[in-house]
Design an enzyme around this catalytic site. Structure first.
Site, PDB file in Angstrom:
ATOM      1  N   ASN A  59      -7.993 -73.179  41.002  1.00  9.11           N
ATOM      2  CA  ASN A  59      -7.553 -74.451  40.435  1.00  9.11           C
ATOM      3  C   ASN A  59      -8.762 -75.223  39.911  1.00  9.11           C
ATOM      4  OD1 ASN A  59      -8.359 -74.885  43.158  1.00  9.11           O
ATOM      5  ND2 ASN A  59      -7.158 -76.754  43.302  1.00  9.11           N
TER       6      ASN A  59
ATOM      7  N   GLU B 166      -9.507 -79.067  38.737  1.00  5.35           N
ATOM      8  CA  GLU B 166      -9.034 -80.448  38.604  1.00  5.35           C
ATOM      9  C   GLU B 166      -9.815 -81.178  37.514  1.00  5.35           C
ATOM     10  OE1 GLU B 166      -7.331 -81.074  43.116  1.00  5.35           O
ATOM     11  OE2 GLU B 166      -9.172 -82.124  42.552  1.00  5.35           O
TER      12      GLU B 166
ATOM     13  N   CYS C 109      -3.689 -75.113  37.459  1.00  8.84           N
ATOM     14  CA  CYS C 109      -3.527 -74.360  38.703  1.00  8.84           C
ATOM     15  C   CYS C 109      -4.247 -73.011  38.634  1.00  8.84           C
ATOM     16  CB  CYS C 109      -2.058 -74.106  38.973  1.00  8.84           C
ATOM     17  SG  CYS C 109      -1.027 -75.568  39.065  1.00  8.84           S
TER      18      CYS C 109
ATOM     19  N   GLU D 245      -3.041 -70.107  39.390  1.00 13.24           N
ATOM     20  CA  GLU D 245      -2.197 -69.040  38.847  1.00 13.24           C
ATOM     21  C   GLU D 245      -2.276 -69.009  37.319  1.00 13.24           C
ATOM     22  OE1 GLU D 245      -1.457 -71.448  41.006  1.00 13.24           O
ATOM     23  OE2 GLU D 245       0.359 -70.997  42.124  1.00 13.24           O
TER      24      GLU D 245
ATOM     25  N   CYS E 199       3.631 -73.626  41.880  1.00 13.94           N
ATOM     26  CA  CYS E 199       4.425 -74.774  41.437  1.00 13.94           C
ATOM     27  C   CYS E 199       5.431 -74.329  40.378  1.00 13.94           C
ATOM     28  CB  CYS E 199       3.514 -75.875  40.900  1.00 13.94           C
ATOM     29  SG  CYS E 199       2.856 -75.565  39.242  1.00 13.94           S
TER      30      CYS E 199
ATOM     31  N   CYS F 260       3.935 -73.087  37.040  1.00 12.49           N
ATOM     32  CA  CYS F 260       3.333 -71.758  37.137  1.00 12.49           C
ATOM     33  C   CYS F 260       4.401 -70.667  37.230  1.00 12.49           C
ATOM     34  CB  CYS F 260       2.388 -71.676  38.328  1.00 12.49           C
ATOM     35  SG  CYS F 260       0.824 -72.521  38.020  1.00 12.49           S
TER      36      CYS F 260
HETATM   37 ZN   LIG Z   1       0.928 -74.338  39.364  1.00 20.70          ZN
END
Ligand SMILES: [Zn+2]
Length: 140
Positions: A42, A44, A53, A55, A93, A96
């Site tokens: 990830n 940010e 993210c 993924e 999430c 993703c």
């Molecule tokens: Zn995600």
């Protein structure tokens, strides 16, 4: 590839996480149908919504190299300071799940883990995590 090895690569990818705001460090390792592995973490951003993210980071790296058939992905994520017994399962999430759906082979596996030990790895298909989904064939 053994799922424990894929989880190990996700844990390794987590080390690259850029997460100074949440300190929630996530790693992913994506296996293509051709046997190549792409890792992602990830990332940010000070503008929170601009982060990405692990993924999708891994998926983007795969697609950039021409890999568009995803067979399996392993995902791990826990807070920087979490003790091993405090780790939780970090599921992909919704964004993703949809993003992976674009390139998923039928029956694509998703492993969510808190360690690379067999008992600490939960196994799903993408269809289980994103049932009745919308995909490329709906537009073609
Ligand atoms: Zn995600």
């Amino acid at each position: 590839m053994d799922k424990k090895e894929l989880v190990r690569l996700a844990i390794e990818a987590r080390e690259s996480s850029y997460s100074p705001y949440s300190n929630f460090r996530v790693g992913a390792a994506l296996l293509t149908s051709g046997g190549k592995v792409y890792q992602g973490c990830n990332v940010e951003n000070a503008s929170y919504g601009a982060g990405i993210c692990a993924e999708r980071n891994a998926a983007l790296r795969a697609v950039f190299e021409g890999e568009k058939r995803f067979a399996e992905i392993a995902v791990v994520g826990w807070h920087r300071d979490a003790k091993p017994e405090e780790r939780g399962y970090a599921f992909p999430c919704g964004i993703c799940r949809q993003f992976l759906r674009e390139f998923a082979v039928p029956g694509m596996k998703v492993y969510v883990a808190v360690s690379e030990k067999e008992a600490d790895i939960r196994e799903y298909t993408l269809e289980q995590l994103l049932p009745e989904s919308f995909g490329p064939e709906d537009l073609l």
